[in-house]
Design a protein around this motif. Structure first.
Motif: not given
Length: 315
Positions: A212-237
């Motif tokens: 959705n971010l790519k479609k809107s042209g905003v970029g892919v590194k917003d706060l919500n994306t960072q939170v997703h990646i942070k929780v994902m890292t926690f879960l994978l560990f």
């Protein structure tokens, strides 16, 4: 003790100390905040429950291993199995705490339009403590028939560990690891299943969000994306360490089912294997939690300043 045994003992002591220190730190910080505010948010409640169960579990494992392998105190096998029962309880309690913590983070971060998901997302703060208590209660009740079965064998063993006929002492009196392996396996698989579902939901949510971010042209590194990646890292560990711990339990049960006693090196290697998961995961919990990370850095700075001041005063 051989050189290999001394080396394994040193590693076991370091790993256990890290786990006890890390989980004790989480327990003290969250406990202090609870005493100040008289309330605790669900994530802190799960973290506190997780650190408490792991602190007791690792401290018990360290004491038991020290008495049995280092001091060489020969306790009756039934007493050894009783300590094993308590270890199983606190081990599974810690796993359920970590699993529901993963589910909690997943529900807070992901976004789906499904009505059931939206209802769970709105009720997750209330549901998580109840689900944790229900999970522990179900596990405890499931173990009761196994306890009855086990203590049926105990009648053949007395305090001197003498056995009728030529029965194997290990098979009759030391069968706790094998008796509880099926129920442990079942709950391990259940925890892994819930964690896998949480990881899949996070991946799907992250993929949809970045699309959705790519479609809107905003970029892919917003706060919500960072939170997703942070929780994902926690879960994978968590998923990786949990799988390693599961293999360790199986190896421990297999070795205990064989004839003869566990050697000192074998016992220490198993202890290192079992202690590595809660120790490493406690460090990850501290580093991924902003409040705990801030308190840890502040404490380390104060300790460093205190050491420097002592050095200046003695010079």
């Amino acid at each position: 003790m051989s050189i290999v045994g001394i080396f394994c003992l040193t590693i076991f002591g370091i790993v256990s100390f890290i786990g006890i220190l890390g989980n004790g730190f989480i327990l003290v910080v969250n406990g202090h905040q609870w005493l100040q505010n008289r309330k605790m948010i669900p994530s802190d409640f799960l973290l506190t429950s997780l650190s408490t169960s792991r602190f007791i579990m690792q401290l018990g494992l360290l004491i038991n291993s020290s008495l049995y392998l280092i001091v060489n105190i020969k306790v009756p096998l039934f007493l050894y199995d009783v300590t094993f029962f308590f270890w199983i309880f606190f081990n599974m309690t810690s796993h359920w705490c970590a699993t529901w913590l993963s589910v909690f983070y997943c529900m807070k971060v992901t976004n789906f339009a499904n009505p059931l998901f939206l209802w769970l997302k709105a009720k997750i703060n209330m549901l998580v403590p109840r689900l944790l208590g229900l999970s522990i209660a179900i596990f405890t009740v499931s173990c009761l028939p196994l306890l009855v079965d086990y203590f049926g064998y105990i009648k053949w063993c007395n305090l001197t560990e003498t056995l009728p006929k030529n029965a194997s002492q290990r098979k009759v009196c030391g069968k706790a690891p094998i008796v509880f392996l099926p129920i442990q396996f079942s709950f391990y698989v259940l925890n892994l299943g819930l964690s896998t579902i949480a990881i899949i939901l996070l991946l799907v949510s992250l993929w949809r969000h970045t699309r959705n971010l790519k479609k809107s042209g905003v970029g892919v590194k917003d706060l919500n994306t960072q939170v997703h990646i942070k929780v994902m890292t926690f879960l994978l560990f968590w998923f990786f360490f949990y799988f390693v711990d599961f293999i360790a339990v199986i190896v421990y049960a297999i070795i205990n089912s064989t004839e003869g006693d566990i050697t000192t090196v074998q016992g220490l290697l198993i202890g290192i294997w079992m202690s590595a998961f809660p120790s490493a995961h406690s460090i990850i919990l501290i580093l991924t939690n902003p409040n705990l990370k801030e308190m840890c850095i502040r404490l380390m700075k104060e300790m460093y300043a205190h050491i420097i001041s002592i050095g200046h005063s003695t010079s």
